[in-house]
Design an enzyme around this catalytic site. Structure first.
Site, PDB file in Angstrom:
ATOM      1  N   GLY A  35      -1.100   2.575   2.911  1.00  0.00           N
ATOM      2  CA  GLY A  35      -0.400   2.041   4.216  1.00  0.00           C
ATOM      3  C   GLY A  35      -1.398   0.621   4.390  1.00  0.00           C
ATOM      4  N   GLY A  36      -2.221   0.774   5.242  1.00  0.00           N
ATOM      5  CA  GLY A  36      -3.109  -0.228   5.810  1.00  0.00           C
ATOM      6  C   GLY A  36      -3.335  -1.390   4.556  1.00  0.00           C
ATOM      7  CD  GLU A  95       1.085   7.102  10.630  1.00  0.00           C
ATOM      8  OE1 GLU A  95       1.932   6.372  10.456  1.00  0.00           O
ATOM      9  OE2 GLU A  95       0.056   6.723   9.982  1.00  0.00           O
ATOM     10  N   GLY A 109      -5.479   5.950   7.536  1.00  0.00           N
ATOM     11  CA  GLY A 109      -5.854   5.074   8.559  1.00  0.00           C
ATOM     12  C   GLY A 109      -7.365   5.221   8.953  1.00  0.00           C
ATOM     13  CB  SER A 149      -8.376   5.760   3.527  1.00  0.00           C
ATOM     14  OG  SER A 149      -8.247   5.547   4.824  1.00  0.00           O
ATOM     15  CG  HIS A 159       3.897   9.275   7.020  1.00  0.00           C
ATOM     16  ND1 HIS A 159       3.181   9.472   8.125  1.00  0.00           N
ATOM     17  CD2 HIS A 159       3.584   8.697   6.236  1.00  0.00           C
ATOM     18  CE1 HIS A 159       2.039   8.610   7.735  1.00  0.00           C
ATOM     19  NE2 HIS A 159       2.131   8.224   6.423  1.00  0.00           N
ATOM     20  CG  ASN A 179       4.119   4.246   5.237  1.00  0.00           C
ATOM     21  OD1 ASN A 179       5.244   3.305   6.009  1.00  0.00           O
ATOM     22  ND2 ASN A 179       3.765   5.221   5.471  1.00  0.00           N
ATOM     23  CD1 TRP A 180       3.956  -2.773   3.635  1.00  0.00           C
ATOM     24  CD2 TRP A 180       5.676  -4.050   4.273  1.00  0.00           C
ATOM     25  NE1 TRP A 180       4.234  -3.802   2.767  1.00  0.00           N
ATOM     26  CE2 TRP A 180       5.260  -4.721   3.477  1.00  0.00           C
ATOM     27  CE3 TRP A 180       6.727  -4.840   5.137  1.00  0.00           C
ATOM     28  CZ2 TRP A 180       5.526  -5.780   2.763  1.00  0.00           C
ATOM     29  CZ3 TRP A 180       7.237  -6.011   4.537  1.00  0.00           C
ATOM     30  CH2 TRP A 180       6.833  -6.491   3.367  1.00  0.00           C
ATOM     31  CE  LYS A 181       0.884   4.292   7.703  1.00  0.00           C
ATOM     32  NZ  LYS A 181      -0.162   5.118   8.000  1.00  0.00           N
ATOM     33  CD  GLU A 202       0.618   9.442   3.084  1.00  0.00           C
ATOM     34  OE1 GLU A 202       0.081   8.545   2.354  1.00  0.00           O
ATOM     35  OE2 GLU A 202       1.246   9.938   4.004  1.00  0.00           O
TER      36      GLU A 202
HETATM   37  P1  PGA Z   1      -3.355   4.427   4.971  1.00  0.00           P
HETATM   38  O1  PGA Z   1      -2.019   5.146   5.121  1.00  0.00           O
HETATM   39  O2  PGA Z   1      -3.510   3.853   3.652  1.00  0.00           O
HETATM   40  O3  PGA Z   1      -3.435   3.281   6.008  1.00  0.00           O
HETATM   41  O4  PGA Z   1      -4.368   5.481   5.063  1.00  0.00           O
HETATM   42  C1  PGA Z   1      -1.421   5.696   4.371  1.00  0.00           C
HETATM   43  C2  PGA Z   1      -0.163   6.532   4.614  1.00  0.00           C
HETATM   44  O5  PGA Z   1       0.081   6.704   5.830  1.00  0.00           O
HETATM   45  O6  PGA Z   1       1.068   6.440   4.085  1.00  0.00           O
END
Ligand code: PGA
Length: 253
Positions: free
Chosen positions: A234-235, A97, A173, A213, A95, A12-14, A167
């Site tokens: 994500g990251g 976010e 994050g 994470s 998600h 997930n590159w956001k 999640e």
């Molecule tokens: P993260 O994000 O790996 O940066 O914690 C995961 C996500 O939001 O899907």
């Protein structure tokens, strides 16, 4: 002994990475990634068309959202069929976010899932609890409530096109993932709910990813849990070596 669910590792590159950088990123990723592993890359909408050239068995494109209606006067929105037309196979829905940015998201998730499935997309459906809910000890109930609201409606056989991503919001994050035991407890609980709602066939086949994470350094411990079938990353998905190592960890158990 792990059941026969092939691991899925999704990026997930956001809202990261410029479209002009994404092509060289994927070219290099493909040099290192094992073609027998299942990966999904979910970049921003603006990258999807260009990245379609890299689709192959084991590498699918995902989007990070879609609209709940099929088409119409929704300025700035993207429909499920537009994604399919570009060769997109997956869409991430629910998600945290997005749920935080748009309070209506919570009530739209269920409709978005049905619309996406009706257009032939596979769904990566996200659920997760806040730190406060976990501190109060009501995280398991909270996730069941989310599942009931979002996929508790009868999706019937379409459930086979849904992958669940657990999640925990407090782990996204932050650099501190849930422990393998915490994640396993929740994944088992989710799987039991699937069995109760949809029967044992789906209980064994549905993939439940962990997200929050995930990094190369914790992927192996997470992947060795019996009910963790992959990761939504994500990251760490923005770093080729990290992401490839996560993929390897999930495919070595
Ligand atoms: P993260 O994000 O790996 O940066 O914690 C995961 C996500 O939001 O899907």
């Amino acid at each position: 002994m792990k059941p026969l669910r092939k691991p899925l590792v999704a990026a997930n590159w956001k809202m990261n990475m410029l479209p002009t950088k994404a092509v060289s990123f994927i070219e290099e990723f493909l040099i290192h990634a094992d073609p027998s592993h299942d990966y999904v890359i979910a970049p921003p909408f603006t990258h999807l068309s260009e990245l379609g050239q890299f689709l192959r068995k084991g590498l699918k494109l995902g989007a990070q959202n879609c609209h709940e209606e099929l088409s119409g006067p929704y300025t700035g929105e993207v429909s499920a069929s537009m994604l399919v037309d570009l060769g997109v196979s997956y869409v991430i829905l629910g998600h945290s976010e997005r749920r935080e940015m748009n309070l209506r998201e919570n009530i739209l998730v269920s409709k978005k899932i049905k619309t996406a499935l009706s257009q032939g997309l596979k769904v990566i459906y996200c659920c997760g609890e806040s730190y406060e809910l976990r501190s109060e000890g009501i995280h398991l109930e909270h996730i069941i409530n989310q599942l009931e609201e979002d996929i508790g409606v009868d999706l019937g056989k379409n459930l086979k096109n849904v992958t669940i991503a657990y999640e925990p919001i407090w782990a996204i994050g932050t650099g501190s993932s849930a422990t393998p035991a915490q994640a396993q407890e929740m994944h088992k609980h989710i799987r039991q709910w699937i069995a109760d709602q949809y029967g044992s066939e789906f209980k064994e086949s549905i993939r439940i990813l962990y997200g929050g994470s995930v990094k190369a350094s914790n992927a192996l411990a997470l992947s060795s849990q019996p009910d963790i079938d992959g990761a939504l990353v994500g990251g760490a998905s923005l770093d080729i070596q990290e992401f490839v190592s996560i993929g390897q960890a999930f495919n070595t158990v």
